[in-house]
Design a protein around this motif. Structure first.
Motif, PDB file in Angstrom:
ATOM      1  N   GLU A 186       9.063  -9.631 -62.581  1.00 55.26           N
ATOM      2  CA  GLU A 186       7.687  -9.145 -62.495  1.00 55.26           C
ATOM      3  C   GLU A 186       7.636  -7.616 -62.468  1.00 55.26           C
ATOM      4  OE1 GLU A 186       5.978 -10.957 -59.108  1.00 55.26           O
ATOM      5  OE2 GLU A 186       5.794 -12.957 -60.023  1.00 55.26           O
ATOM      6  N   GLY A 187       8.596  -6.990 -61.801  1.00 57.86           N
ATOM      7  CA  GLY A 187       8.630  -5.526 -61.787  1.00 57.86           C
ATOM      8  C   GLY A 187       8.864  -4.938 -63.163  1.00 57.86           C
ATOM      9  N   PRO A 189      16.137 -17.433 -50.972  1.00 56.79           N
ATOM     10  CA  PRO A 189      15.518 -16.176 -51.437  1.00 56.79           C
ATOM     11  C   PRO A 189      16.057 -15.674 -52.774  1.00 56.79           C
ATOM     12  CG  PRO A 189      17.198 -15.699 -49.828  1.00 56.79           C
ATOM     13  CD  PRO A 189      17.169 -17.192 -49.949  1.00 56.79           C
ATOM     14  N   LEU A 190      17.088 -16.360 -53.335  1.00 57.65           N
ATOM     15  CA  LEU A 190      17.695 -15.869 -54.569  1.00 57.65           C
ATOM     16  C   LEU A 190      16.717 -15.950 -55.735  1.00 57.65           C
ATOM     17  CD1 LEU A 190      20.221 -14.800 -55.940  1.00 57.65           C
ATOM     18  CD2 LEU A 190      20.966 -17.153 -56.267  1.00 57.65           C
ATOM     19  N   GLY A 191      16.079 -17.095 -55.910  1.00 56.44           N
ATOM     20  CA  GLY A 191      15.120 -17.241 -56.999  1.00 56.44           C
ATOM     21  C   GLY A 191      13.931 -16.315 -56.846  1.00 56.44           C
ATOM     22  N   GLU A 192      13.472 -16.151 -55.617  1.00 50.82           N
ATOM     23  CA  GLU A 192      12.335 -15.254 -55.378  1.00 50.82           C
ATOM     24  C   GLU A 192      12.697 -13.809 -55.710  1.00 50.82           C
ATOM     25  OE1 GLU A 192       9.475 -13.830 -51.647  1.00 50.82           O
ATOM     26  OE2 GLU A 192      11.195 -15.159 -51.330  1.00 50.82           O
ATOM     27  N   GLU A 193      13.914 -13.394 -55.379  1.00 54.51           N
ATOM     28  CA  GLU A 193      14.326 -12.014 -55.637  1.00 54.51           C
ATOM     29  C   GLU A 193      14.381 -11.724 -57.132  1.00 54.51           C
ATOM     30  OE1 GLU A 193      14.938  -8.298 -54.702  1.00 54.51           O
ATOM     31  OE2 GLU A 193      14.614  -9.871 -53.199  1.00 54.51           O
ATOM     32  N   VAL A 196      18.613 -10.519 -71.369  1.00 55.93           N
ATOM     33  CA  VAL A 196      18.880 -10.443 -69.931  1.00 55.93           C
ATOM     34  C   VAL A 196      17.663 -10.883 -69.133  1.00 55.93           C
ATOM     35  CG1 VAL A 196      19.541  -8.901 -68.051  1.00 55.93           C
ATOM     36  CG2 VAL A 196      20.545  -8.596 -70.315  1.00 55.93           C
ATOM     37  N   ASN A 197      16.455 -10.495 -69.582  1.00 57.90           N
ATOM     38  CA  ASN A 197      15.239 -10.892 -68.859  1.00 57.90           C
ATOM     39  C   ASN A 197      15.070 -12.408 -68.842  1.00 57.90           C
ATOM     40  OD1 ASN A 197      14.601  -8.248 -68.331  1.00 57.90           O
ATOM     41  ND2 ASN A 197      13.232  -8.034 -70.083  1.00 57.90           N
ATOM     42  N   GLU A 198      15.429 -13.076 -69.931  1.00 60.74           N
ATOM     43  CA  GLU A 198      15.332 -14.532 -69.967  1.00 60.74           C
ATOM     44  C   GLU A 198      16.343 -15.160 -69.003  1.00 60.74           C
ATOM     45  OE1 GLU A 198      13.892 -18.177 -70.755  1.00 60.74           O
ATOM     46  OE2 GLU A 198      13.057 -16.240 -71.370  1.00 60.74           O
ATOM     47  N   GLU A 200      14.222   1.562 -59.501  1.00 64.32           N
ATOM     48  CA  GLU A 200      13.213   1.334 -58.474  1.00 64.32           C
ATOM     49  C   GLU A 200      13.185  -0.137 -58.060  1.00 64.32           C
ATOM     50  OE1 GLU A 200      10.135   2.141 -55.800  1.00 64.32           O
ATOM     51  OE2 GLU A 200      11.525   3.448 -56.874  1.00 64.32           O
ATOM     52  N   ILE A 201      13.318  -1.051 -59.017  1.00 62.89           N
ATOM     53  CA  ILE A 201      13.301  -2.483 -58.704  1.00 62.89           C
ATOM     54  C   ILE A 201      14.489  -2.852 -57.818  1.00 62.89           C
ATOM     55  CG2 ILE A 201      13.476  -4.787 -59.699  1.00 62.89           C
ATOM     56  CD1 ILE A 201      12.055  -3.684 -62.183  1.00 62.89           C
ATOM     57  N   LEU A 202      15.670  -2.375 -58.176  1.00 63.84           N
ATOM     58  CA  LEU A 202      16.864  -2.707 -57.390  1.00 63.84           C
ATOM     59  C   LEU A 202      16.832  -2.028 -56.024  1.00 63.84           C
ATOM     60  CD1 LEU A 202      19.559  -2.536 -60.194  1.00 63.84           C
ATOM     61  CD2 LEU A 202      18.556  -4.567 -59.162  1.00 63.84           C
TER      62      LEU A 202
END
Length: 329
Positions: free
Chosen positions: A199-200, A189-193, A175-177, A209-211
């Protein structure tokens, strides 16, 4: 009592015990399995009425879990004060400045607006409303416009991003990949989010917390759906790809419904634009035909008050028409 009577009583008691034992064994070996089989058939839906009850219980539990998550997200995203509200507005607009710098900019805009108003020779009584509008109304309007534009851009490609995650999971990627792919391939802003999500996780932050931080930056319904689905999936387990595929279908259906409503309300929006532009069109024609007659509104004090009242009523009318032709899904 004779010996023969005692023997008959003992034999009768033994026979009665044998009959009761046989009846109990019959119930246990014949009737009970049938009752268990019937109950099982009701649960799997072969018999009418059983599966409906089970589905209702499961749906009620699932709905309760979803409602709890929505309540938690709502409580965590509530504004606690004026400074927190300003900070959230800056986050949602994507403006990378501090709250104090924003307040200084608001004060400068308000003072400059009042200064230019007084320099134009207008009545001093209107300087205070101009100061308040310039200091609070105009910056708030700009932030709201930037925030809405950012949310629309995020929502327009969010379903495609979820489809990318689904395809990656089904092809065997972690999932992280999949999140990394979205962070690299999609624009802001989608890629940045999603880059902030990755990174979190690398920093050891929890997914909740990230969401939660992501929803404070982009409080859209689609992002809240994604947060609820991922958190519940993390707790209950199951096939994440199928769940996200269903979510993608729901998001695309919402977008289709939103486009349909926009098409249906286009006629009403055109009528509202025509009605709203009529006073300006009439004023432009009067300025050509008889400019002295129209200039009284700008040179006389009473004319300025009339213009201010007209602007207020025009604003109220535009707000009412906007509320009538805009629909939230």
């Amino acid at each position: 009592m004779t010996q023969e009577s005692i023997i008959l009583i003992v034999i009768g008691a033994v026979v009665a015990m044998l009959l009761l034992g046989g009846a109990g064994i019959g119930v246990t070996m014949i009737i009970r399995p049938r009752l268990l089989l019937r109950k099982r058939l009701r649960q799997i839906g072969v018999l009418e009425g059983g599966q409906q009850v089970v589905n209702e219980k499961m749906d009620s539990r699932r709905q309760k879990r979803i409602q709890d998550k929505i309540k938690q997200l709502g409580q965590k995203s509530e504004k606690k004060g004026f400074m927190d509200g300003v900070y959230n507005d800056l986050l949602q607009a994507g403006v990378d400045i501090s709250v104090h710098a924003y307040l200084v900019i608001c004060a400068c805009v308000g003072v400059l607006s009042a200064f230019f108003y007084l320099m134009s020779g207008k009545p001093p009584l209107g300087a205070l409303p101009v100061l308040l509008i310039g200091a609070f109304g105009l910056p708030k309007f700009v932030l709201s416009y930037m925030s809405n534009k950012r949310k629309k851009k995020f929502t327009s490609h969010f379903a495609d991003a979820i489809d990318t995650i689904v395809r990656g999971i089904r092809s065997g990627l972690p999932v992280n990949e999949c999140f990394n792919i979205i962070a690299r391939e999609f624009e802001e802003p989608l890629g940045e989010e999603f880059r902030l999500i990755v990174e979190g996780q690398r920093l050891g932050m929890t997914l909740d917390e990230i969401l939660r931080r992501g929803i404070s930056r982009l409080p859209t319904s689609e992002y809240k759906f994604f947060a609820i689905v991922t958190q519940i999936q993390k707790q209950t387990g199951g096939n994440l790809a199928d769940t996200l595929a269903s979510l993608s279908g729901v998001l695309r259906e919402r977008k289709r419904m939103r486009d349909k409503i926009q098409a249906y309300s286009s006629e009403a929006k055109a009528s509202a634009m025509i009605i709203g532009s009529l006073p300006f069109a009439v004023a432009g024609l009067l300025s050509i035909v008889n400019p002295d007659y129209l200039m009284l509104l700008f040179t006389e004090t009473k004319g300025n008050y009339i213009l201010a009242a007209d602007a207020i009523w025009m604003g109220c009318g535009i707000g009412v028409m906007r509320g009538m032709i805009n629909f939230e899904i």
